[in-house]
Design an enzyme around this catalytic site. Structure first.
Site, mmCIF file in Angstrom:
data_model
loop_
_atom_site.group_PDB
_atom_site.id
_atom_site.type_symbol
_atom_site.label_atom_id
_atom_site.label_comp_id
_atom_site.label_asym_id
_atom_site.label_seq_id
_atom_site.Cartn_x
_atom_site.Cartn_y
_atom_site.Cartn_z
ATOM 1 N N GLU A 1 10.591 -4.795 4.365
ATOM 2 C CA GLU A 1 10.645 -6.223 4.038
ATOM 3 C C GLU A 1 10.273 -6.443 2.570
ATOM 4 O O GLU A 1 10.943 -7.168 1.833
ATOM 5 C CB GLU A 1 9.665 -7.025 4.915
ATOM 6 N N GLY B 1 -4.975 -1.614 4.924
ATOM 7 C CA GLY B 1 -4.203 -2.784 4.489
ATOM 8 C C GLY B 1 -4.905 -4.100 4.778
ATOM 9 O O GLY B 1 -5.026 -4.964 3.912
ATOM 10 N N ARG B 2 -5.415 -4.248 6.004
ATOM 11 C CA ARG B 2 -6.032 -5.530 6.383
ATOM 12 C C ARG B 2 -7.441 -5.679 5.831
ATOM 13 O O ARG B 2 -8.086 -6.697 6.042
ATOM 14 C CB ARG B 2 -6.003 -5.674 7.905
ATOM 15 N N HIS C 1 -6.544 -32.428 18.810
ATOM 16 C CA HIS C 1 -5.510 -33.341 19.305
ATOM 17 C C HIS C 1 -4.335 -32.574 19.881
ATOM 18 O O HIS C 1 -3.228 -33.103 19.990
ATOM 19 C CB HIS C 1 -5.072 -34.278 18.179
ATOM 20 N N GLU D 1 -4.918 -6.086 14.775
ATOM 21 C CA GLU D 1 -4.348 -4.814 14.307
ATOM 22 C C GLU D 1 -5.421 -3.723 14.325
ATOM 23 O O GLU D 1 -5.127 -2.546 14.480
ATOM 24 C CB GLU D 1 -3.756 -4.967 12.894
ATOM 25 N N LYS E 1 0.846 -1.196 0.000
ATOM 26 C CA LYS E 1 0.000 0.000 0.000
ATOM 27 C C LYS E 1 0.889 1.256 0.000
ATOM 28 O O LYS E 1 0.715 2.162 -0.792
ATOM 29 C CB LYS E 1 -0.918 -0.016 1.220
ATOM 30 N N LYS F 1 9.377 -0.356 13.899
ATOM 31 C CA LYS F 1 9.942 -0.058 12.575
ATOM 32 C C LYS F 1 11.020 1.019 12.668
ATOM 33 O O LYS F 1 12.087 0.904 12.089
ATOM 34 C CB LYS F 1 8.840 0.449 11.633
#
Ligand code: F6P
Length: 554
Positions: free
Chosen positions: A212, A267-268, A384, A353, A206, A512
């Site tokens: 990264e 973004g999400r 399990h 977030e 975005k 960051k």
């Protein structure tokens, strides 16, 4: 808004909680044979059974009152009408515009956003058609066989989750890869599997400033140019998805190869935008539109339905009941379908977030819990592993059990076993096992009474553990669209009641910023300074471990 604690319904709910907290769901089911029928809601292809919760009609009525007093109906309108409800970033919040299939105008700053939405959607469709049909050729005139999406967070999890969930709808020639981690190994593993002549890279960010993503993108580009030699070949193998045209151009991707979206898409919340390009490439335009249709159906339901019959509102309020009154600090997402194994991670980002906040919209510290810790795993594997704690541990952890009514595979017997387990878990969470039942069982096995009494406490389940059962008629693009929109709106309703901004994420910034400083210190570009003794020691340890002249890199 008034403080949540000052709302009459908030206080009434506390009284109600004290009066009802020891009620057992077994009793509630016994008293009301219609309970399942009444606490049941269907929207499109999604059915919600919320009867196995520690709620009564009065609980629901008070929760509805809370939603009204907290201004949920007004806030829903504000979002759908493009008001700038993301106040700390001065932005509208309009993921609903991306799937506004009626095309009714939605204005931001006096301008209808729909023409832009439709223009980008059409471009995505054309591009997807070219790649899927084999018209789009790489620099040696070969068709694309592999798509590598490089992005992180919202620019990764949504497309990854959808492509995984809808694998049976995927194009047989296209192999989808997702690279988010900057550790180098994830990208290297993918590059080992693909060929530069037949690979399309999507650089999805975005902001187009995410360290990264840009690092991975640069490395992918270098790798590509080592094979292709020609800078002009990049245009056939690299496209960008972003809101930042300048940064895309500076990176070296021709803006003609950029699919845009807008600052009013969080973004999400972005998988419906051009960030969904991998989804469209893999599933095709028609299926992508179906996914939008499914989300739109949920949007319409959310916008138009009374709170009492509103699926996102119900899920949000039941969640609040546990988080704020029972003190349940976590919430589990347990899909009973292997292809949905990415769903818990997706919902984790969406919820945590969005609502992992500690101040109200006015910037005052909240006096109540906000987002729970969201976690999960495919239900059958969870059974399990960690389900033991859910059944007999000391925490109350609400769980969403998600399954498909229709089979996904033709392998005989599998789906029945799966669904039997989903239904059994929900029943077991609710009813538990009384000491008398445990005793009777052990007696039948022929144990002597001393052994029985020693085992009874261990074999007893208190039950009364809440679950929501969310059934999809079928796992298809439409129902996946509805499901994700359901969770998006649930998150928004909870954020509204908590009076927090669900659409910013300042909390990720500090790490960051510090990482930028530390990176310069690790590489020796700057001296190590101004840290606590632990951080400083760690930096020096790294510098020495990676030093040409050991001991001299302090
Ligand atoms: O660091 C958090 C975050 O900003 C998320 O909100 C976002 O989804 C992700 O990073 C990726 O950001 P971008 O798409 O700008 O690269």
């Amino acid at each position: 808004m008034k403080h949540l604690q000052d709302l009459p319904s908030w206080r009434e709910l506390w009284k109600h909680f004290d009066a009802t907290k020891s009620l057992h769901m077994r009793e509630l089911f016994k008293q009301d044979p219609e309970r399942a029928q009444r606490y049941w809601l269907e929207v499109g292809g999604i059915t919600l059974d919320y009867s196995k919760n520690r709620i009564t009609d009065e609980t629901l009525a008070l929760l509805m009152k809370l939603a009204k007093e907290a201004g949920v109906p007004e806030r829903i309108k504000q979002m759908f009408h493009g008001e700038k409800i993301n106040t700390t970033e001065n932005r509208a919040v309009l993921h609903v515009a991306l799937r506004n299939r009626t095309n009714a105008p939605i204005y931001v700053d006096g301008e209808d956003v729909m023409p832009d939405v439709n223009r980008v959607l059409q471009r995505m469709g054309e591009f997807a058609h070219e790649v899927r049909s084999g018209e789009w050729l790489g620099y040696t005139n070969q068709v694309i066989t592999d798509v590598v999406n490089i992005g992180i967070g919202g620019s990764d999890l949504g497309p990854l989750m959808m492509c995984t969930a809808l694998k049976p709808y995927g194009h047989p020639r296209l192999h989808m890869h997702f690279v988010s981690n900057v550790d180098g190994s994830q990208l290297r593993d993918v590059l080992e599997q693909v060929h530069p002549e037949t690979t399309l890279f999507i650089i999805a960010s975005k902001t187009f400033t995410t360290q990264e993503t840009l690092t991975n993108a640069l490395t992918a580009r270098e790798w590509f140019l080592q094979h292709a030699d020609e800078e002009s070949a990049v245009a056939k193998h690299f496209v960008a998805v972003s809101t930042n045209q300048k940064a895309v151009a500076d990176f070296g991707i021709n803006p003609a190869n950029m699919f845009e979206f807008w600052d009013w898409v969080g973004g999400r919340y972005s998988l419906w935008s051009a960030i969904g390009l991998p989804i469209m490439l893999y599933l095709g335009e028609e299926n992508f539109i179906e996914m939008l249709n499914g989300a739109h159906l949920m949007d319409q339901h959310f916008y138009n339905s009374p709170l009492e019959q509103n699926m996102p509102v119900l899920l949000a309020l039941i969640g609040i009941w546990y988080i704020n009154y029972y003190g349940g600090g976590s919430h589990i997402i347990a899909p009973y379908d292997q292809h949905l194994h990415r769903l818990p991670k997706f919902i984790q980002q969406l919820d945590m977030e969005s609502n992992g906040k500690q101040v109200t919209l006015d910037g005052e510290p909240v006096k109540h819990e906000t987002a729970p810790i969201i976690w999960g795993e495919t239900g059958i594997n969870g059974q399990h592993a960690f389900f033991q704690l859910l059944h007999q541990g000391t925490h109350i952890t609400p769980i969403d059990l998600i399954a498909s009514l229709q089979k996904r595979s033709n392998l005989p017997g599998h789906h029945e076993i799966l669904l039997a387990n989903v239904f059994a878990q929900a029943e077991a969470f609710m009813r538990g096992k009384t000491p008398d039942e445990a005793r009777a069982e052990l007696t039948e096995q022929g144990m002597d009474s001393a052994q029985i009494e020693a085992l009874v406490p261990h074999k007893t389940f208190s039950g009364n553990r809440p679950s929501n059962l969310i059934l999809m008629n079928k796992i298809n693009p439409r129902n996946m669209g509805s499901l994700i929109a359901l969770y998006e709106h649930k998150t928004f309703v909870q954020g509204t009641i908590w009076d927090i901004n669900s659409f910013d994420q300042w909390g990720v910034e500090l790490g960051k910023q510090l990482a930028k400083t530390i990176l310069r210190e690790l590489t020796g570009e700057t001296a190590v300074q101004d840290h606590d003794s632990s951080t400083e020691r760690l930096i020096r340890l790294y510098r020495n471990a990676n030093c040409d002249k050991p001991g001299q890199c302090d």
